[in-house]
Design an enzyme around this catalytic site. Structure first.
Site, PDB file in Angstrom:
ATOM      1  N   LYS A   1       1.976  11.983   5.408  1.00 43.08           N
ATOM      2  CA  LYS A   1       2.178  10.643   6.365  1.00 43.08           C
ATOM      3  C   LYS A   1       2.425   9.425   5.454  1.00 43.08           C
ATOM      4  CE  LYS A   1      -1.070   7.845   7.205  1.00 43.08           C
ATOM      5  NZ  LYS A   1      -2.010   6.975   7.685  1.00 43.08           N
TER       6      LYS A   1
ATOM      7  N   LYS B   1       0.678  -1.145  -0.043  1.00 45.80           N
ATOM      8  CA  LYS B   1      -0.052  -0.009  -0.087  1.00 45.80           C
ATOM      9  C   LYS B   1       0.902   1.367  -0.082  1.00 45.80           C
ATOM     10  CE  LYS B   1      -3.300   2.928   0.448  1.00 45.80           C
ATOM     11  NZ  LYS B   1      -4.321   3.196   1.576  1.00 45.80           N
TER      12      LYS B   1
END
Length: 309
Positions: free
Chosen positions: A243, A174
């Site tokens: 992030k 991911k």
């Protein structure tokens, strides 16, 4: 239909989690839900879900618990904290749909294993639209027997890709996906602003790029929908892009990879975050680039909107 399906738990009802939880409800699953934000819980309760006061209470009432949480430290607390899932009486499987990075995922998996709870690493990609429509890419890593137990429920969210048997592997997949996506958006916005600075029409630019070799998800979807229209409502914040790219770079560099291009993209997202723009939609990055260039990107759709106001 609900009578034939077991009760599931869902913790974290934000932009992605709320939509995924609603899809489980619509598919007939009885659902116990929790979020620290009551306004996120209420619509699901009205739709038939039962509320819980904390993560432990969810894990007391559901043997399979889904989590969709915004940061690694939040996942750690929800899973292993004093009122966390690990303290619950019923939970046997936790399906983590968050993007937290492989290090924390492995830590949480080990902590849950001490309580005989199996963690399935299952981050998703496809944005809020994909979560609502059930067209997400669901990356899965975990024990095959546990994955088999949740496969039907996970399919409610979209298409499954089993990438490994160990928690952390899907997280890394991911992160690489997000690094590519968010780097492409950053570079595409830089190119768009540069073209406008040179006098090019932004609508024509996007048409040319999408007909040529520069086409990517930013030029095909994000920019036409949220930048050329000036709606800036793609549904993912700058803080999230900062992030995700940061986690990806950190994990790659830990393997000895320099990640030169990815690091440059991360620095741009970090710059945007440090301007106090963390909560703004990721597509508003273009406004910071516009300020540097002294131009504004106005597509036909934005001009029509301004005339109709």
């Amino acid at each position: 239909m609900a009578a034939n399906k077991q009760t599931l738990g869902f913790i974290g009802l934000g932009v992605m989690g709320g939509r995924m939880a609603r899809r489980l409800l619509d598919a007939g699953y009885p659902l116990v839900v929790h979020d620290i934000n009551a306004s996120a819980v209420n619509p699901l309760v009205k739709a038939g879900a039962r509320p819980a006061r904390n993560a432990r209470e969810v894990a007391d009432r559901a043997s399979i618990v889904f989590t969709s949480l915004p940061a690694p430290y939040i996942l750690r607390d929800v899973a292993l904290g004093a009122n966390g899932i690990a303290q619950g009486k019923a939970a046997k499987i936790v399906v983590d749909l968050s993007t937290t990075g492989s290090a924390v995922e492995k830590e949480v998996a080990a902590g849950l294993a001490k309580k005989r709870i199996t963690l399935i690493d299952a981050p998703v990609s496809g944005g809020a639209t994909g979560a609502e429509k059930g067209t997400l890419a669901v990356m899965v890593a975990g024990k095959p027997t546990a994955v088999a137990r949740v496969r039907v429920a996970l399919a409610v969210f979209g298409k499954l890709f089993v990438v490994g048997n160990t928690p952390g592997q899907a997280q890394f997949m991911k992160l690489l996906n997000n690094l590519l996506s968010q780097s492409a958006l950053a570079m595409s916005l830089e190119a768009l602003v540069a073209g406008v600075k040179a006098g090019l029409n932004p609508d024509v630019m996007i048409d040319v790029i999408n007909a040529g070799s520069g086409r990517n998800t930013a030029t095909a979807e994000k920019i036409p929908r949220a930048v050329l229209t000036r709606s800036f409502d793609f549904g993912f914040p700058i803080s999230g892009a900062c992030k995700d790219t940061g986690l990806a770079i950190e994990e790659c560099q830990a393997m000895g990879l320099p990640m030169t291009v990815g690091s440059a993209a991360h620095q741009l997202w970090k710059f945007a975050y440090n301007q106090g723009s963390g909560k703004r939609d990721m597509t508003t990055l273009v406004t910071l680039l516009e300020a540097q260039a002294g131009v504004v990107v106005l597509g036909k759709a934005a001009k029509k909107r301004s005339r109709s106001v």
